[in-house]
Scaffold this active site. Structure first.
Site, PDB file in Angstrom:
ATOM      1  N   ASN A 145      72.334  43.210 -16.654  1.00  0.00           N
ATOM      2  CA  ASN A 145      71.573  42.085 -16.110  1.00  0.00           C
ATOM      3  C   ASN A 145      71.143  42.493 -14.707  1.00  0.00           C
ATOM      4  O   ASN A 145      71.951  42.473 -13.784  1.00  0.00           O
ATOM      5  CB  ASN A 145      72.446  40.826 -16.078  1.00  0.00           C
ATOM      6  CG  ASN A 145      71.733  39.666 -15.392  1.00  0.00           C
ATOM      7  OD1 ASN A 145      70.539  39.746 -15.092  1.00  0.00           O
ATOM      8  ND2 ASN A 145      72.463  38.585 -15.139  1.00  0.00           N
ATOM      9  N   LYS A 202      69.244  40.978 -12.760  1.00  0.00           N
ATOM     10  CA  LYS A 202      69.001  39.822 -11.885  1.00  0.00           C
ATOM     11  C   LYS A 202      67.665  40.018 -11.142  1.00  0.00           C
ATOM     12  O   LYS A 202      66.745  40.592 -11.714  1.00  0.00           O
ATOM     13  CB  LYS A 202      70.192  39.607 -10.952  1.00  0.00           C
ATOM     14  CG  LYS A 202      71.516  39.543 -11.748  1.00  0.00           C
ATOM     15  CD  LYS A 202      72.682  39.065 -10.970  1.00  0.00           C
ATOM     16  CE  LYS A 202      73.922  39.042 -11.868  1.00  0.00           C
ATOM     17  NZ  LYS A 202      75.104  38.523 -11.197  1.00  0.00           N
ATOM     18  N   HIS A 259      72.821  31.594 -17.653  1.00  0.00           N
ATOM     19  CA  HIS A 259      73.640  32.326 -16.677  1.00  0.00           C
ATOM     20  C   HIS A 259      74.133  31.352 -15.602  1.00  0.00           C
ATOM     21  O   HIS A 259      73.412  30.414 -15.234  1.00  0.00           O
ATOM     22  CB  HIS A 259      72.815  33.447 -16.050  1.00  0.00           C
ATOM     23  CG  HIS A 259      73.649  34.399 -15.267  1.00  0.00           C
ATOM     24  ND1 HIS A 259      74.065  34.117 -13.994  1.00  0.00           N
ATOM     25  CD2 HIS A 259      74.189  35.594 -15.593  1.00  0.00           C
ATOM     26  CE1 HIS A 259      74.823  35.129 -13.553  1.00  0.00           C
ATOM     27  NE2 HIS A 259      74.913  36.027 -14.512  1.00  0.00           N
ATOM     28  N   GLU A 275      74.250  31.585 -12.537  1.00  0.00           N
ATOM     29  CA  GLU A 275      73.356  31.474 -11.377  1.00  0.00           C
ATOM     30  C   GLU A 275      72.219  30.487 -11.666  1.00  0.00           C
ATOM     31  O   GLU A 275      71.770  29.776 -10.775  1.00  0.00           O
ATOM     32  CB  GLU A 275      72.817  32.867 -11.007  1.00  0.00           C
ATOM     33  CG  GLU A 275      73.898  33.696 -10.330  1.00  0.00           C
ATOM     34  CD  GLU A 275      73.794  35.192 -10.575  1.00  0.00           C
ATOM     35  OE1 GLU A 275      72.732  35.677 -10.986  1.00  0.00           O
ATOM     36  OE2 GLU A 275      74.818  35.869 -10.362  1.00  0.00           O
ATOM     37  N   GLU A 279      81.601  34.745 -18.803  1.00  0.00           N
ATOM     38  CA  GLU A 279      81.533  35.209 -17.425  1.00  0.00           C
ATOM     39  C   GLU A 279      82.233  34.208 -16.502  1.00  0.00           C
ATOM     40  O   GLU A 279      81.618  33.197 -16.111  1.00  0.00           O
ATOM     41  CB  GLU A 279      80.076  35.348 -16.980  1.00  0.00           C
ATOM     42  CG  GLU A 279      79.256  36.319 -17.795  1.00  0.00           C
ATOM     43  CD  GLU A 279      78.094  36.897 -16.981  1.00  0.00           C
ATOM     44  OE1 GLU A 279      78.086  38.104 -16.788  1.00  0.00           O
ATOM     45  OE2 GLU A 279      77.243  36.131 -16.528  1.00  0.00           O
ATOM     46  N   GLY A 336      80.074  39.192  -9.092  1.00  0.00           N
ATOM     47  CA  GLY A 336      79.636  39.729  -7.802  1.00  0.00           C
ATOM     48  C   GLY A 336      80.697  39.690  -6.722  1.00  0.00           C
ATOM     49  O   GLY A 336      80.399  39.876  -5.547  1.00  0.00           O
ATOM     50  N   SER A 338      81.956  41.538 -12.511  1.00  0.00           N
ATOM     51  CA  SER A 338      82.470  42.738 -11.841  1.00  0.00           C
ATOM     52  C   SER A 338      82.996  43.784 -12.816  1.00  0.00           C
ATOM     53  O   SER A 338      83.978  44.466 -12.534  1.00  0.00           O
ATOM     54  CB  SER A 338      83.551  42.362 -10.811  1.00  0.00           C
ATOM     55  OG  SER A 338      83.026  41.491  -9.828  1.00  0.00           O
TER      56      SER A 338
HETATM   57  P1  13P Z   1      78.431  41.494 -11.565  1.00  0.00           P
HETATM   58  O1  13P Z   1      78.685  42.583 -12.588  1.00  0.00           O
HETATM   59  O2  13P Z   1      77.574  41.954 -10.432  1.00  0.00           O
HETATM   60  O3  13P Z   1      79.690  40.815 -11.139  1.00  0.00           O
HETATM   61  O4  13P Z   1      77.536  40.393 -12.310  1.00  0.00           O
HETATM   62  C1  13P Z   1      77.958  39.930 -13.534  1.00  0.00           C
HETATM   63  C2  13P Z   1      76.900  39.072 -14.102  1.00  0.00           C
HETATM   64  O5  13P Z   1      76.621  37.996 -13.598  1.00  0.00           O
HETATM   65  C3  13P Z   1      76.173  39.579 -15.267  1.00  0.00           C
HETATM   66  O6  13P Z   1      75.366  38.586 -15.821  1.00  0.00           O
END
Ligand code: 13P
Length: 250
Positions: A9, A11, A94, A96, A166, A172, A212
């Protein structure tokens, strides 16, 4: 048996030119992977990514999809548009998007239905915040999020969906759920799917871990019986790191 699926992803990172560069670097590194490899890129990168991916087994995905086929929805993209631009997968719900863009379980469900109807494989994200885990709500929450997201799909359609567990506190942050913690919650999701749609469906759905995930912890997470892959943020932006996650079995 379930084929593992490792998805990046990206982002809001990388424009069309950088996307092509990263893909050209990544292609030889992930050749021969046993897992299905998917890159969920910003929508403006789909065209250049598709070109760069020629001759590779890596699949292409988007990061969101609107639930209407067309119309006055400024800034949104339909499943048909994403398909035409080369996407086969799409991340939906997601954390976010839930946190910053008002996504709810109900709009996630609408998007999932539109994605499936439009021929995209949804990667449906669920997961708890830190305070929800501490209050003991994790299992109830991920069960609810998952079942609402899939409402209206047939059991055959559910079988093809990918769920990404997740935990929000692990995204992150460098904090990862332990292998056992991740597996235990994913097991809860699988049991909920089996209870609603039957064991055959529960055993077929691929459930990823995300948060992560990186070259160091991928092997341990992937060794768990119910974890079928990863949704990788930060570590998917570096070809060497992502390739190591893809080759978790080496
Ligand atoms: P990270 O791997 O940067 O923690 O992000 C995970 C994520 O949100 C994947 O959709």
């Amino acid at each position: 048996m379930r084929t593992p699926v490792i998805a990046g992803n990206w982002k809001m990172n990388k424009g069309p030119k950088e996307a092509a560069e990263l893909i050209l670097e990544l292609k030889p590194l992930v050749e021969g992977a046993k897992a299905t490899v998917v890159l969920c890129v910003p929508a403006v990168d789909l065209q250049s990514a598709r070109q760069a991916l020629r001759g590779s087994k890596i699949r292409l995905g988007a990061q969101n999809v609107h639930y209407m086929p067309s119309g006055a929805f400024t800034g949104e993209l339909s499943a048909a548009m994403l398909r035409e631009a080369g996407a086969e997968y799409v991340i939906i719900g997601h954390s976010e998007r839930r946190q910053y863009f008002g996504e709810t379980d109900e709009t996630v469900n609408l998007r999932v239905k539109a994605a499936v109807a439009g021929g995209l494989v949804p990667i449906v994200c669920v997961g708890e915040r830190k305070e929800q885990r501490e209050a003991g709500y994790t299992d109830a929450l991920v069960t609810y999020q998952t079942l609402i997201a899939l409402t209206g799909l047939t059991p055959e359609e559910v079988k093809k969906v990918i769920v990404a567990y997740e935990p929000v506190w692990a995204i992150g942050t460098g904090l990862t759920a332990t292998d056992e913690q991740a597996n235990q919650t994913i097991r809860v999701i699988r049991d909920a799917l089996s209870a609603r749609y039957g064991k055959r469906v529960g055993n077929a759905v691929r459930i990823q871990y995300g948060g992560s995930m990186n070259p160091k912890n991928a092997k341990g997470l992937m060794a768990q019986p119910d974890i079928d892959g990863g949704l990788i943020g930060g570590a998917s932006l570096k070809a060497a790191d992502f390739a190591q996650v893809v080759h978790f079995d080496r």
